[in-house]
Design a protein around this motif. Structure first.
Motif, PDB file in Angstrom:
ATOM      1  N   ALA A 142       0.803  -1.229   0.000  1.00  0.00           N
ATOM      2  CA  ALA A 142       0.000   0.000   0.000  1.00  0.00           C
ATOM      3  C   ALA A 142       0.833   1.276   0.000  1.00  0.00           C
ATOM      4  O   ALA A 142       0.341   2.335  -0.370  1.00  0.00           O
ATOM      5  CB  ALA A 142      -0.925   0.000   1.218  1.00  0.00           C
ATOM      6  N   GLU A 258      -8.707   2.431  -2.761  1.00  0.00           N
ATOM      7  CA  GLU A 258      -8.673   2.842  -1.354  1.00  0.00           C
ATOM      8  C   GLU A 258      -9.420   1.843  -0.460  1.00  0.00           C
ATOM      9  O   GLU A 258      -8.981   1.560   0.659  1.00  0.00           O
ATOM     10  CB  GLU A 258      -9.231   4.264  -1.211  1.00  0.00           C
ATOM     11  N   ILE A 261      -7.001  -0.877   0.117  1.00  0.00           N
ATOM     12  CA  ILE A 261      -6.006  -0.535   1.147  1.00  0.00           C
ATOM     13  C   ILE A 261      -6.616  -0.760   2.535  1.00  0.00           C
ATOM     14  O   ILE A 261      -5.979  -1.340   3.422  1.00  0.00           O
ATOM     15  CB  ILE A 261      -5.523   0.933   0.984  1.00  0.00           C
ATOM     16  N   VAL A 281      -4.175   8.969   2.389  1.00  0.00           N
ATOM     17  CA  VAL A 281      -3.872   8.318   1.113  1.00  0.00           C
ATOM     18  C   VAL A 281      -3.629   9.400   0.053  1.00  0.00           C
ATOM     19  O   VAL A 281      -4.450  10.296  -0.121  1.00  0.00           O
ATOM     20  CB  VAL A 281      -5.044   7.406   0.667  1.00  0.00           C
ATOM     21  N   TYR A 285      -1.815   5.728  -2.623  1.00  0.00           N
ATOM     22  CA  TYR A 285      -0.783   5.161  -1.742  1.00  0.00           C
ATOM     23  C   TYR A 285      -1.030   5.585  -0.293  1.00  0.00           C
ATOM     24  O   TYR A 285      -1.295   6.770  -0.021  1.00  0.00           O
ATOM     25  CB  TYR A 285       0.607   5.651  -2.136  1.00  0.00           C
ATOM     26  N   LEU A 286      -0.875   4.626   0.608  1.00  0.00           N
ATOM     27  CA  LEU A 286      -1.011   4.903   2.037  1.00  0.00           C
ATOM     28  C   LEU A 286       0.220   5.663   2.518  1.00  0.00           C
ATOM     29  O   LEU A 286       1.352   5.213   2.317  1.00  0.00           O
ATOM     30  CB  LEU A 286      -1.110   3.565   2.788  1.00  0.00           C
TER      31      LEU A 286
END
Ligand SMILES: Nc1ncnc2c1ncn2[C@@H]1O[C@H](COP(=O)(O)OP(=O)(O)O)[C@@H](O)[C@H]1O
Ligand SMILES: [Mg+2]
Length: 321
Positions: A142, A258, A261, A281, A285-286
């Motif tokens: 993530a 999302e 994730i 996010v 991407y986290l």
């Protein structure tokens, strides 16, 4: 139910913005008793956690033409008593970061609450396990490319390979100390030296995500399930998207990526007792897992007509049955 909130001094809270107020307000509307305290009011006596609690009653904010309005004063404190925290149904630990020594010690005091009697949100051991920057690193599918190091040479190599990166102190919040790193920057060495206290303290260095210009999304998770989201856009004069750095907020949805994730995180969050969490996010991407006092509830409720505070308190009601 009887609920205690460990918060910063209540007069410092903004009823129109702070999630702690939204949670307390929801609890009151749902018929529960609310008490407040602070980390410097906690003790262990005879193996049990105690706190000097103050009873609080709130005047709920009103949403008028898309803006919250609060009464002045918006809260009333009354009786102040020393209470064994196990006599409460739930304790919300909602002190703002940074995680100082006093904060950390407060979590050790909260360990002396029997979890079978009183729910502590978030779990004190979970809060200790989850440095808000470092916790994300375990979700390798993530996160963007990231290193954590105090070593200037490693940082330089990483930035040269990535072209551009973001440096983050591990203990800060609200955009504090976040810097952009570029290989050709004449201040490069000084930036690293200042940020790492001359190579003594590790920092996070992460590939720069250009999608940050489209927003840094805050997603609120309740027991691992996403229950609301908010987008934060930078002011234009600052690259950071935090509300505290002048960023603006906007309505948003949760994308399939999302949701995915959130699914990756759910079991680990539950295992760690991290019941009320806000993840950040950027571009799918986290970048951060906020566990201390995640915010955004007021803004999400305003945009989406939700009552996230109610959802959280109703979850506690079910958990206590
Ligand atoms: N990898 C990244 N690429 C681009 N911008 C980033 C990145 N990580 C963080 N930022 C910017 O820095 C801000 C704060 O980052 P974050 O990691 O959430 O720390 P904080 O705890 O200060 O909120 C974000 O809102 C975003 O604007
Ligand atoms: Mg953040």
């Amino acid at each position: 139910m009887k609920l205690a909130f460990i918060i910063d001094p209540i007069h410092q809270l903004d009823p129109c913005h702070d999630t702690s107020v939204a949670l307390m307000e929801a609890a009151q509307i749902l018929g529960h008793e609310i008490w407040v305290t602070q980390v410097n009011q906690l003790s262990v006596v005879e193996g049990k956690a105690w706190a000097l609690l103050e009873r609080v009653e709130l005047i709920p904010v009103q949403l008028v033409e898309g803006r919250y309005q609060a009464a002045n004063p918006w809260y009333k404190l009354s009786s102040r008593t020393l209470v064994c925290l196990e006599t409460l149904d739930a304790v919300f630990m909602r002190t703002d970061p940074p995680v100082t020594v006093a904060y950390l010690y407060a979590t050790y005091i909260l360990d002396y609450i029997d979890q079978n009697k009183t729910l502590v949100i978030n779990s004190p051991s979970g809060i200790r396990a989850a440095n808000e920057k470092m916790y994300a690193l375990q979700f390798t599918k993530a996160i963007p490319e990231t290193i954590v190091t105090p070593q200037k040479q490693l940082i330089r190599q990483f930035v040269e390979a990535q072209g551009r990166a973001v440096l983050k102190p591990l203990g800060n919040k609200a955009g504090e100390g976040i810097l952009i790193l570029e290989g050709g920057d004449r201040n490069f060495n000084s930036i690293i030296e200042l940020s790492t206290l001359q190579g003594q303290v590790p920092v996070m260095v992460q590939t720069y995500l250009p999608e940050a210009k489209d927003g840094d999304k805050r997603i609120i998770l309740l027991n691992g399930e996403p229950i609301g989201a908010l987008n934060r856009l930078s002011s234009g004069s600052d690259f950071r998207n935090n509300m505290a750095t002048g960023g603006t907020v906007a309505q948003t949805d949760i994308t399939p990526r999302e949701y995915e994730i959130c699914t990756q995180l759910a079991e680990t969050l539950r295992k760690d007792g991290l019941i009320f969490v806000g993840i950040d996010v950027i571009g799918g991407y986290l970048t951060e897992v906020n566990v201390t006092s995640p915010t955004g509830v007021r803004e999400i409720d305003r945009f989406d007509g939700t009552r996230i505070g109610h959802q959280v308190i109703q979850w506690v009601e079910r958990a206590k049955k």
